[in-house]
Design an enzyme around this catalytic site. Structure first.
Site, PDB file in Angstrom:
ATOM      1  N   GLU A 140       9.238   0.043  11.692  1.00 21.96           N
ATOM      2  CA  GLU A 140       9.490   1.599  11.811  1.00 21.96           C
ATOM      3  C   GLU A 140       9.420   2.642  11.460  1.00 21.96           C
ATOM      4  O   GLU A 140       8.798   3.532  10.988  1.00 21.96           O
ATOM      5  CB  GLU A 140      10.648   1.321   9.823  1.00 21.96           C
ATOM      6  N   LYS A 190       0.931  -1.091  -0.448  1.00 25.39           N
ATOM      7  CA  LYS A 190       0.068   0.375  -0.090  1.00 25.39           C
ATOM      8  C   LYS A 190       1.264   1.725   0.208  1.00 25.39           C
ATOM      9  O   LYS A 190       1.532   1.906   1.235  1.00 25.39           O
ATOM     10  CB  LYS A 190      -0.865  -0.345   0.819  1.00 25.39           C
ATOM     11  N   CYS A 245      13.713   9.772   9.206  1.00 27.28           N
ATOM     12  CA  CYS A 245      13.698   9.039  10.529  1.00 27.28           C
ATOM     13  C   CYS A 245      14.657   9.270  11.255  1.00 27.28           C
ATOM     14  O   CYS A 245      15.066   9.021  12.270  1.00 27.28           O
ATOM     15  CB  CYS A 245      12.759   8.375  10.713  1.00 27.28           C
ATOM     16  N   GLU A 296       9.636  14.710  16.745  1.00 27.74           N
ATOM     17  CA  GLU A 296      10.068  14.925  15.461  1.00 27.74           C
ATOM     18  C   GLU A 296       9.315  15.828  14.453  1.00 27.74           C
ATOM     19  O   GLU A 296       8.536  15.999  14.344  1.00 27.74           O
ATOM     20  CB  GLU A 296       9.619  13.280  14.799  1.00 27.74           C
TER      21      GLU A 296
END
Ligand code: ADP
Length: 499
Positions: free
Chosen positions: A264, A190, A299, A401
């Site tokens: 992740e 996806k 990330c 983040e």
């Protein structure tokens, strides 16, 4: 195997059009069962560049059924033969590297020279690497009882569902599907809403080589298309890269279904620059580690840079100077170093954090590089990189983040104090330390709480090295032989009684 191979289409606008409004299911481009599409934007202009098929549970079901049917035969092929086909995919993808780089630059706003070409290189390399590992799917012989030959076998899981984000979709997809396929699984991917087309092209190219149904790809929104994939009864494993919030939702559904999941997720990766570090190398490492050329959309971005008091001011001025010298502009222009942010929502989020930083006590914002002046880019989602000083590790901007070109340089004096600050984070993905002292380096590699620790360098993910996080950064590992064995196979124990 198709006789006539697809030719590269170097005009990304034409290529986007040719892929528009399609999934790839059961060996063919097909529209969504609902007939619906959504627009895909070029973030450098905010103009529509194509359409993506709007997937829902019906499309998921068709793709999973195709993958399940294909897996029955795929798993029976000798492992080396599967590997050979995956290596062949690597060759085809390498031959299309320029085409793919141009399309990903158009779709994501990542600069062609500094980012997009690099990513397509890694894409092909991941297939080449895993293509050679078919015969490494070994089990063990176990000394259980002399009259009973006891062995373990590595068997595929079945149909793997892979959910990917928009920042480095080609690389992240490759690190999921290449090991999954070599291990005898089939896959349904996806794609991310913002970047559905280049990965679709990869799927189309690979389907010239793979049997139909082995690799299917769907586009669509998370709740409408991602969630039914996780919930589908014939999905045997989910591998997900994305935000912490969505990762938790995926994990809850997978737990309910008792299927394995690899996550992740985010990061707030520390970079520690000791007093004895080579300043020039550390500054270059901060530029690459913070992924300024990817607008910080990584990330593993070094978004907390701890610099020893004695180097702090020199480091900040050298880093500011270097980032200032980078050219922000049209992602498709070879002269561009820094492209743009993926979406208006993401740009708002980044700007919100920049405002938050500016309004934090003692903060100084060093804004670098210049916005593009080209009128064709006036609606582009560009933002100037910001290097903050004067903040503490407790400030919100140092804890959450941002996923944008914003880093915080934090001054420290004491080694134990800096290790404690580096570890004082919800995340634990990557960390680096810069020092000439071997003892400090060795000590730090043991004490830093992260899945990927480097000394005096800041490399990106490598196909043959285990990669993944601890704490809120996720669970499980990707890349490497171990990741294929541990996360894409089941171990079966077999005892043969010889009496
Ligand atoms: P980002 O903030 O980077 O877009 P997300 O976690 O929202 O991160 O998205 C990563 C991927 O997860 C995308 O492909 C997205 O469509 C998908 N996704 C979002 N919500 C869900 C959900 N509820 N279930 C499954 N997948 C989802």
């Amino acid at each position: 195997m198709a006789e006539q191979r697809l030719e590269p289409i170097l005009n990304p606008v034409d290529l986007a059009k040719s892929l528009s409004g399609q999934h790839f299911i059961d060996g063919a481009l097909v529209p969504a069962r609902s007939g619906e599409c959504f627009d895909v934007f070029n973030p450098a202009t905010q103009k529509v560049m194509g359409q993506a098929a709007k997937g829902n549970a019906d499309d998921v079901d068709a793709a999973v059924k195709s993958a399940a049917a294909a897996q029955k035969e795929w798993k029976k092929r000798p492992a080396r033969e599967r590997g050979k086909l995956i290596a062949d995919c690597g060759l085809v993808l390498a031959a299309h590297a320029d085409e793919l780089a141009r399309l990903i630059a158009l779709e994501t706003g990542k600069a062609l020279r500094t980012e997009s070409r690099v990513e397509t290189g890694v894409l092909a390399d991941a297939f080449t690497f895993y293509g050679g590992l078919g015969s490494e799917l070994k089990g063990e012989t176990v000394p259980f009882n002399p009259s009973m030959l006891t062995v373990t076998l590595r068997e595929p899981l079945g149909v793997v569902g892979a959910i990917i984000p928009w920042n480095v979709p080609l690389m992240l997809m490759a690190l999921k599907i290449a090991p999954a396929l070599v291990a005898g699984n089939t896959v349904v991917v996806k794609s991310a809403e913002e970047a559905p087309l280049t990965v679709l092209r990869v799927c189309q190219l690979m389907n010239q080589i793979l049997p139909k149904g082995c690799f299917n790809i769907l586009s669509g929104y998370g709740p409408e298309c991602g969630a039914p994939l996780v919930e589908h009864p014939e999905i045997a494993k989910i591998t997900f890269t994305g935000s912490v919030e969505t990762g938790k939702i995926v994990n809850r559904t997978a737990a309910e279904r008792l299927i394995p999941v690899t996550l992740e997720l985010g990061g707030k990766s520390p970079m520690i620059i000791m007093a004895d570090a080579d300043l020039d190398r550390a500054v270059a490492g901060a530029v690459s580690g913070m992924r300024f050329t990817r607008q910080g959309q990584s990330c593993t971005a070094s978004s907390r840079i701890f610099v020893h008091d004695s180097l702090h001011d020199a480091f900040v001025s050298a880093l500011t100077e270097k980032v200032n010298a980078m050219t922000m502009g049209d992602p498709l222009d070879d002269g561009t170093d820094i492209g743009c942010i993926i979406s208006p929502e993401q740009l708002e989020k980044v700007k919100g954090y920049i405002d938050l930083g500016k309004n934090t006590a003692n903060a100084v914002a060093h804004e670098c590089s210049a916005l593009p002046t080209d009128p064709a880019l006036q609606d582009g989602l560009f933002v100037r990189p910001v290097i903050f000083t004067g903040l503490t590790n407790q400030d919100r901007i140092c804890r959450e983040e941002i996923f944008g070109p914003v880093t915080c340089v934090i001054r420290f004096k004491d080694y134990d104090e800096v290790i404690a600050m580096a570890n004082d984070s919800d995340f634990g993905l990557a960390a680096t330390i810069w020092t000439k002292d071997l003892k400090t380096a060795m000590d730090a590699t043991q004490r830093l709480e992260a899945g990927f620790v480097q000394v005096n360098q800041n490399l990106v993910v490598q196909p043959n090295l285990s990669y993944g996080g601890i704490k809120q950064s996720g669970m499980g590992r990707e890349a490497s032989l171990e990741a294929m064995l541990e996360y894409f196979t089941e171990k079966k124990t077999v005892i043969i009684n010889m009496t």
